[in-house]
Design an enzyme around this catalytic site. Sequence first.
Site, PDB file in Angstrom:
ATOM      1  N   SER A  50       0.860  -1.195   0.000  1.00  0.00           N
ATOM      2  CA  SER A  50       0.000   0.000   0.000  1.00  0.00           C
ATOM      3  C   SER A  50       0.886   1.232   0.000  1.00  0.00           C
ATOM      4  O   SER A  50       2.083   1.143   0.256  1.00  0.00           O
ATOM      5  CB  SER A  50      -0.874   0.017   1.256  1.00  0.00           C
ATOM      6  OG  SER A  50      -0.109   0.414   2.375  1.00  0.00           O
ATOM      7  N   ASP A  51       0.309   2.396  -0.263  1.00  0.00           N
ATOM      8  CA  ASP A  51       1.046   3.619  -0.021  1.00  0.00           C
ATOM      9  C   ASP A  51       0.938   3.935   1.481  1.00  0.00           C
ATOM     10  O   ASP A  51       0.221   3.251   2.232  1.00  0.00           O
ATOM     11  CB  ASP A  51       0.529   4.777  -0.894  1.00  0.00           C
ATOM     12  CG  ASP A  51       1.596   5.866  -1.054  1.00  0.00           C
ATOM     13  OD1 ASP A  51       2.584   5.840  -0.293  1.00  0.00           O
ATOM     14  OD2 ASP A  51       1.441   6.735  -1.925  1.00  0.00           O
ATOM     15  N   TYR A  52       1.622   4.960   1.890  1.00  0.00           N
ATOM     16  CA  TYR A  52       1.751   5.340   3.299  1.00  0.00           C
ATOM     17  C   TYR A  52       0.374   5.511   3.955  1.00  0.00           C
ATOM     18  O   TYR A  52      -0.319   6.496   3.675  1.00  0.00           O
ATOM     19  CB  TYR A  52       2.514   6.657   3.348  1.00  0.00           C
ATOM     20  CG  TYR A  52       3.246   6.955   4.627  1.00  0.00           C
ATOM     21  CD1 TYR A  52       4.634   6.922   4.679  1.00  0.00           C
ATOM     22  CD2 TYR A  52       2.560   7.301   5.784  1.00  0.00           C
ATOM     23  CE1 TYR A  52       5.318   7.220   5.843  1.00  0.00           C
ATOM     24  CE2 TYR A  52       3.232   7.594   6.951  1.00  0.00           C
ATOM     25  CZ  TYR A  52       4.614   7.553   6.970  1.00  0.00           C
ATOM     26  OH  TYR A  52       5.288   7.852   8.117  1.00  0.00           O
ATOM     27  N   THR A  53      -0.014   4.562   4.785  1.00  0.00           N
ATOM     28  CA  THR A  53      -1.327   4.537   5.465  1.00  0.00           C
ATOM     29  C   THR A  53      -2.529   4.616   4.519  1.00  0.00           C
ATOM     30  O   THR A  53      -3.620   4.982   4.929  1.00  0.00           O
ATOM     31  CB  THR A  53      -1.470   5.657   6.543  1.00  0.00           C
ATOM     32  OG1 THR A  53      -1.337   6.938   5.911  1.00  0.00           O
ATOM     33  CG2 THR A  53      -0.450   5.528   7.653  1.00  0.00           C
ATOM     34  N   SER A  54      -2.315   4.254   3.255  1.00  0.00           N
ATOM     35  CA  SER A  54      -3.469   4.357   2.336  1.00  0.00           C
ATOM     36  C   SER A  54      -4.549   3.332   2.694  1.00  0.00           C
ATOM     37  O   SER A  54      -5.709   3.510   2.346  1.00  0.00           O
ATOM     38  CB  SER A  54      -3.036   4.204   0.873  1.00  0.00           C
ATOM     39  OG  SER A  54      -2.586   2.906   0.600  1.00  0.00           O
TER      40      SER A  54
END
Length: 770
Positions: free
Chosen positions: A280-284
Site C-alpha cells: 500500500s502507499d503510506y497509510t493508504s
Amino acid sequence: MKKVLTIVSAILISCLLRAQDTKMNEYVSRLISQMTLDEKIGQLNLVTPGGAVTGSVVSKGVDDKIRQGLVGGLFGITGPDKVRQAQDIAVKNSRLHIPLIFGLDVIHGHRTMFPIPLGLSCTWDTLLIERAARIAAREASADGLAWAFSPMVDIARDPRWGRVSEGSGEDPYLGSVIAAAVVRGYQGKDLRNNETVMACVKHFALYGGAEAGREYNTVDMSRIKMMQYYLPPYKAAIDAGSGSIMSSFNEIDGIPATGNRWLLTDLLRKQWHFNGMVVSDYTSLNEMEAHGMGDLSAISALALHAGLDMDMVGEGFLTTLKNSLKQGKVTQQEIDQACRRILEAKYKLGLFSDPYNRMNADRAAKELLSGDNRKAARETAVRSLVLLKNDQQLLPLKKTGTIALVGPLANDQRNMLGTWSVAGDFTKSIPVMAGIKNVAHDIHIIYAKGANISDDSMLVKRTNTLGLEIETDSRSADAMVDEAIAAAKQADVVVAVLGEAADMSGESSSRSDISIPESQENLLKALVKTGKPIVLVLFNGRPLILKWENDHVGAILDAWFPGTEAGNAIADVLFGEYNPSGKLSMTFPLSQGQIPIYYNAKNTGRPYPGDGNTKFKSDYLDIPNEPLYPFGYGLSYTRFDYSPISLSTPDIAAGRPVTIKLTVTNTGQYDGEETAQLYIRDMVASVTQPVKELKKFQKVFVKKGESKEVSFTLTTEDLKYVNSDLKWVYDPGAFKIFVGGNSRDVVQTDLMGVMPVVPATKGSMQKGKN
Ligand code: BGC
C-alpha cells in the site's frame, strides 16, 4: 542456425527459471508451514522508524515488533551499519530468523542525485535513464537497501499537481519506455546480484488524474481513458519485471485503489499476470476509513481480499486480521497468499541465503558519490535541460566579460537536488555560481540575490516543512532589487536564476498559481527595464506559466532540478560546452485557464480552425487554445530541418509493416543532438482518437552542415486503440503520420491501413474462376 540457437537458449532459460521457481516454492512453502498466524500477519507489516516520512503516523516499538516476528520490512533508514543493526534483530532474535526487506524512496538517484524524474524524462534517452537507475541501485544496495519505491509512472496532465515532478510527464508511450528502462536499471538481470534493488512501480493507479491538480484528490475517468492513456506505463514496468507495485491513495470507480479488487486482482493479476508483491502507499489502507469504506477491521479485510499484500505504516493488517479470520471476514488462504508473496520477494533478492547481502561498508565508502557517479550525473543533467527560448543566439554565452548573476537560486545549494532526494546530501551539490566558475574561469561575476524565493509567508512556511529551502533575507525587497539592478548595469549580460524551491513541487505540493512567485517576478521586471540582455535559468518541478517571461526575456533555459551536479551542468549548457537537446515531456500552458492541457487531445466536433472567427467553436473568448510550449518542444543552439517523409509502401496491414524515412539536416552552426518524434492520427475509428499520438522517437546526433537519415518501422500494433469492449484493436482506414522535433512543428503524410491480403488457396482460386 542462429535462430535454432536462440530457440534452444530460450528453452534452456525457461527450464532454468522453472527449476528456480520450484525451488523457491518449496522453500517458501516449508517456511510458511512453520509460521504461526501472528508471524504470517507480521510479514505483511511494513514499518518506518521515522526519518523521511510523508504522513502523520510513524511506527512505534519497532525493535520489539521485529523481535516478535511482527515486521516484514522496514523503510526510511540507510547506511550499512544502521541497516545491519535492524537486520540483526530479525535474523538473530526472532523465532524463525526471517530477514527484513529494507526499502527507501530512491527516486532520482540515491546519494548521487540525478535530475528529478520530470527532468530525466526530458532527455528522451532510455539508455541514459537506465544507467542513472543502475547507478542509483548500486549506491542504494551498497547502503543497505534492497527495495526502491520507484519508478513513479503516473501520467499527469495537470501541472498544478506537485507530483508531476516525480513522473515522466503526459505521454503514455514515452512514460512506458522510461518506466521499463528504470526497472531494468534497478533490477538488472537477476535480483540475487547484490548490486540490484527491487523496483516498486507506483502509484497504482491513476494517481496523476487527481481532480483540479489537488494532491490526494478524487480521480474519476472512463475505462477507455484509463486503458489507453493512463495505465500503459504501469503495464510496461510490470512487463519489464518490476518485482513490486504500490497501490495509490486515490479512488478508482469509487473504490480506493488499496481496496479495489478489480484493480489489484482482476486487472493486475489476472489480465496482466503480475506475480510480485503489492504494497500500500503510506497509510493508504487506513485512509479508506476517511474515504468512507468502513472501520479499520472492515477496510483491512477489504484490502486483503482486493489483493494487497503489504500494509505500509498503518498496521491495519497487523491489528485486525487475526480477529477477522476468526470471524470469517478473511480466509487463511488469503493471509497465506499475501505472506507468500512477501517471502518470495525476499527469496528473489537472495535475502534467505544472505540477509546482509546489501550491507557493504567498503562498497558504500567507494561508490557513494564517487567521481564516476558524479560524472554520470553531470552527463545526464546536461541532457535534461530544455532550452525554451533563445532570441538572436543570446546563448551560448562567451566565456569572457562580466555577467550579473542574479536571483535567489543563483548561489543556492539546498535546492539543487529537487524534491525526493531522501538520501541526497545537498552540501555536496554544486550551486550555479560555482558551476559557472568551474566552466568559465575568466568570466567576471557580479552576484546579487535580488529577491527571496517567495515573500508569501504561508507559502514559505509550508515549503520549509522539511528544511529551510526558502531563506528570507533580512533586507527589504526593494533593497535587494536595487542591488540586482546595480549589478545588471555593470554587466554585459544578466543571468537570472529564478523559480521554485525544491519542495514547491513533489508530494503534497500542489499549487493553484503556477507562476514564478511574485517577489521574483518583480525582480525580473526590474531587470528587464535595465535593457540588458537577460538569460533566465529556471528551477521548477512542473511546467510554469511563462507568458510574460517569454515575451520579455531573451533566452530561457529550463533546468528543472538537475541534482548533485546542477551548477556544472547548467554552466556546461550556458557556455556551449554542451549544446542543449532536452525536449519537454509535458505541455507548458499559456494560461492557467487552459489546464488541463495536453498534446494528445481530441478534435471535438467543433474544432477551432484558428481563423479568429471564434463563435460556436471549441475555444476561449480571451486566450488561444495553443500552449506556450508544446509537448516534445526544446530548442538547440543549432537548427534541424526535416525533409518530406517517404513511406516504403502507401499502405499498412497486419504482418506488413511500413518503413517511414526522412532526413534531418543540421543547418546551424553547432553539432547537436535532435530527437525526431513520430506521431500518428487515426482519422476514423469506432472510438474518437486524439489529434496526435506519439508512437516512436529516435535521437540522432548530426554534425553541423550534415544530414542523417531517420527511419522508423510502424506496424499495425502501433496503430491500435482501446475500443468500447476495452480491447486494443486496429481498424483499417486512413491515418496521418507526422514527424518533427516537437508535437507542433511537423512534416506529415498519409498512410492507408488495409486488411492483409489473404493468399488465395487453390479452392478459392477455382471458385474465383467459376
Ligand atoms: C508516497 C509514496 C512513498 C511513500 C513512502 C507516500 O506518501 O506517496 O510515493 O513511496 O510515501 O515514503
